[in-house]
Design a protein around this motif. Structure first.
Motif, mmCIF file in Angstrom:
data_model
loop_
_atom_site.group_PDB
_atom_site.id
_atom_site.type_symbol
_atom_site.label_atom_id
_atom_site.label_comp_id
_atom_site.label_asym_id
_atom_site.label_seq_id
_atom_site.Cartn_x
_atom_site.Cartn_y
_atom_site.Cartn_z
ATOM 1 N N ILE A 1 -15.910 3.975 5.688
ATOM 2 C CA ILE A 1 -15.395 3.249 4.530
ATOM 3 C C ILE A 1 -16.476 2.355 3.930
ATOM 4 O O ILE A 1 -16.701 2.349 2.715
ATOM 5 C CB ILE A 1 -14.167 2.421 4.945
ATOM 6 C CG1 ILE A 1 -13.012 3.358 5.317
ATOM 7 C CG2 ILE A 1 -13.751 1.469 3.839
ATOM 8 C CD1 ILE A 1 -11.897 2.666 6.069
ATOM 9 N N ARG B 1 -10.669 4.259 2.045
ATOM 10 C CA ARG B 1 -9.641 3.485 2.743
ATOM 11 C C ARG B 1 -9.454 3.993 4.169
ATOM 12 O O ARG B 1 -9.823 5.115 4.506
ATOM 13 C CB ARG B 1 -8.325 3.523 1.977
ATOM 14 C CG ARG B 1 -7.699 4.905 1.849
ATOM 15 C CD ARG B 1 -6.591 4.879 0.813
ATOM 16 N NE ARG B 1 -5.862 6.146 0.735
ATOM 17 C CZ ARG B 1 -4.956 6.430 -0.207
ATOM 18 N NH1 ARG B 1 -4.686 5.533 -1.141
ATOM 19 N NH2 ARG B 1 -4.338 7.588 -0.212
ATOM 20 N N TYR B 2 -8.827 3.146 4.966
ATOM 21 C CA TYR B 2 -8.601 3.406 6.389
ATOM 22 C C TYR B 2 -7.252 4.095 6.573
ATOM 23 O O TYR B 2 -6.273 3.786 5.879
ATOM 24 C CB TYR B 2 -8.628 2.071 7.121
ATOM 25 C CG TYR B 2 -8.484 2.127 8.613
ATOM 26 C CD1 TYR B 2 -9.599 2.131 9.445
ATOM 27 C CD2 TYR B 2 -7.225 2.147 9.206
ATOM 28 C CE1 TYR B 2 -9.459 2.157 10.828
ATOM 29 C CE2 TYR B 2 -7.086 2.168 10.575
ATOM 30 C CZ TYR B 2 -8.205 2.178 11.384
ATOM 31 O OH TYR B 2 -8.056 2.205 12.746
ATOM 32 N N TYR C 1 -9.667 0.133 -3.702
ATOM 33 C CA TYR C 1 -10.261 0.500 -2.424
ATOM 34 C C TYR C 1 -11.792 0.457 -2.438
ATOM 35 O O TYR C 1 -12.428 0.948 -1.513
ATOM 36 C CB TYR C 1 -9.747 1.871 -1.996
ATOM 37 C CG TYR C 1 -8.255 1.866 -1.766
ATOM 38 C CD1 TYR C 1 -7.725 1.410 -0.568
ATOM 39 C CD2 TYR C 1 -7.375 2.266 -2.763
ATOM 40 C CE1 TYR C 1 -6.356 1.381 -0.356
ATOM 41 C CE2 TYR C 1 -6.002 2.243 -2.560
ATOM 42 C CZ TYR C 1 -5.493 1.801 -1.357
ATOM 43 O OH TYR C 1 -4.145 1.763 -1.156
ATOM 44 N N TRP D 1 -7.353 11.806 -3.428
ATOM 45 C CA TRP D 1 -7.743 11.316 -2.109
ATOM 46 C C TRP D 1 -7.970 12.479 -1.155
ATOM 47 O O TRP D 1 -7.170 13.413 -1.084
ATOM 48 C CB TRP D 1 -6.677 10.377 -1.541
ATOM 49 C CG TRP D 1 -6.632 9.061 -2.243
ATOM 50 C CD1 TRP D 1 -5.745 8.654 -3.190
ATOM 51 C CD2 TRP D 1 -7.548 7.977 -2.060
ATOM 52 N NE1 TRP D 1 -6.039 7.384 -3.610
ATOM 53 C CE2 TRP D 1 -7.146 6.936 -2.938
ATOM 54 C CE3 TRP D 1 -8.666 7.768 -1.251
ATOM 55 C CZ2 TRP D 1 -7.815 5.721 -3.011
ATOM 56 C CZ3 TRP D 1 -9.338 6.551 -1.329
ATOM 57 C CH2 TRP D 1 -8.915 5.547 -2.200
ATOM 58 N N ILE E 1 -2.024 3.455 5.660
ATOM 59 C CA ILE E 1 -3.337 3.249 5.052
ATOM 60 C C ILE E 1 -3.561 1.759 4.816
ATOM 61 O O ILE E 1 -2.624 0.965 4.784
ATOM 62 C CB ILE E 1 -3.477 4.006 3.711
ATOM 63 C CG1 ILE E 1 -2.405 3.522 2.714
ATOM 64 C CG2 ILE E 1 -3.366 5.506 3.932
ATOM 65 C CD1 ILE E 1 -2.600 4.049 1.298
ATOM 66 N N LEU F 1 -7.063 -1.300 3.687
ATOM 67 C CA LEU F 1 -8.468 -1.537 3.356
ATOM 68 C C LEU F 1 -9.351 -1.453 4.593
ATOM 69 O O LEU F 1 -10.543 -1.178 4.496
ATOM 70 C CB LEU F 1 -8.634 -2.905 2.686
ATOM 71 C CG LEU F 1 -8.012 -3.066 1.303
ATOM 72 C CD1 LEU F 1 -8.077 -4.523 0.865
ATOM 73 C CD2 LEU F 1 -8.713 -2.171 0.288
ATOM 74 N N PHE G 1 0.814 -1.208 0.000
ATOM 75 C CA PHE G 1 0.000 0.000 0.000
ATOM 76 C C PHE G 1 0.854 1.266 0.000
ATOM 77 O O PHE G 1 0.321 2.372 0.025
ATOM 78 C CB PHE G 1 -0.933 0.010 1.212
ATOM 79 C CG PHE G 1 -1.984 -1.059 1.172
ATOM 80 C CD1 PHE G 1 -3.163 -0.879 0.469
ATOM 81 C CD2 PHE G 1 -1.785 -2.265 1.832
ATOM 82 C CE1 PHE G 1 -4.129 -1.866 0.431
ATOM 83 C CE2 PHE G 1 -2.747 -3.262 1.792
ATOM 84 C CZ PHE G 1 -3.927 -3.068 1.080
#
Length: 269
Positions: free
Chosen positions: A175, A186-187, A101, A214, A234, A236, A56
């Motif tokens: 999310i 995304r987290y 994502y 983003w 970051i 999922l 990621f």
């Protein structure tokens, strides 16, 4: 803004462990609006530390320690310069396309309630950015005081139905709800500097908007992240961006304590 972080994680074991292997997502990355001035990850035992970058784009450190190990302390200290961009992320490492994502995980399954909540929250929005802002405010109104706390492992739909949540849970709700609107989300795990004492890293989310990129949203605060936030990792979901993850070989119970201090040192500018 210049922000100082002192993050101490202590593990205590009821019986000595033969071996510990951990993946540490504890090092923030540089972007156009976040500069790491100094950063150090240290441990209190003989261990090998190997720095790498995951799929990621997160900076990660692999920790390998051979026993017998009765306790393990991981200490992170550093300073970061940040700039307020109203949540827009510029210059971050992006090895994956945004469509990745949209992928649902067990922790971000929307269940029955979140899609309806998302549709109702986004009703009347002018565009996708407006939809995400409306969703952010709606979750803040529903969970106005969600604390930073250790991960319980609860799925987003379960925490939403229960009506009680941590910042991790609310980020996962955002999310799941955004993905139900066909918006990549995304987290994010990191730090937030405010007057509240923290017992764990803070969590928020990012949604993808065509033409902008983003954009960050913190549903616990009901706003987009500003210069008080330090973006670290970051994923999922919460598990994919956890500060510490790993395995141990040995019997007995494990106890973990976290001591976290995030301080504003002033503005640099």
């Amino acid at each position: 803004m210049r922000i100082a972080v002192d993050h101490h994680t202590r593990y205590r074991f009821s019986r000595p462990q033969d071996r510990i292997v951990q993946l540490l997502r504890l090092t923030p990355g540089d972007t156009q609006d976040q500069t790491v001035v100094s950063w150090m990850v240290s441990v209190d035992c003989d261990a090998r530390l190997r720095d790498a970058v995951d799929g990621f784009g997160n900076a990660v450190t692999m920790l390998y320690a051979d026993g017998p190990i009765q306790a393990l302390d991981i200490h992170v200290t550093g300073e970061i310069l940040t700039t307020d961009t109203h949540g827009v992320i510029r210059g971050s490492a992006e090895p994956l396309p945004p469509l990745v994502y949209l992928r649902e995980t067990p922790r971000t399954a929307a269940g029955d309630g979140l899609p309806d909540f998302a549709a109702e929250s986004a009703s009347g929005a002018n565009d996708r950015l407006d939809m995400l802002h409306r969703l952010n405010r709606a979750l803040h109104q529903r969970f106005p005081c969600a604390p930073d706390a250790p991960d319980t492992g609860a799925p987003a739909a379960e925490a939403f139905a229960a009506g009680s949540a941590t910042s991790r849970d609310v980020a996962q709700m955002f999310i799941a709800a955004a993905r139900s609107l066909d918006i990549p989300a995304r987290y994010v795990s990191g730090y937030r500097s405010d007057s509240v004492a923290h017992c764990a890293p803070h969590a928020w989310a990012e949604g993808y908007v065509e033409g902008i990129g983003w954009v960050g949203f913190d549903p616990v605060a009901g706003v987009s992240p500003d210069e008080r936030y330090v973006r670290v990792a970051i994923g999922l979901d919460a598990a994919g961006a956890a500060a510490v993850a790993g395995t141990r070989i040995g019997h007995g119970q494990e106890q973990m304590d976290v001591d976290l201090h995030v301080e504003q040192l002033g503005t640099d500018g």
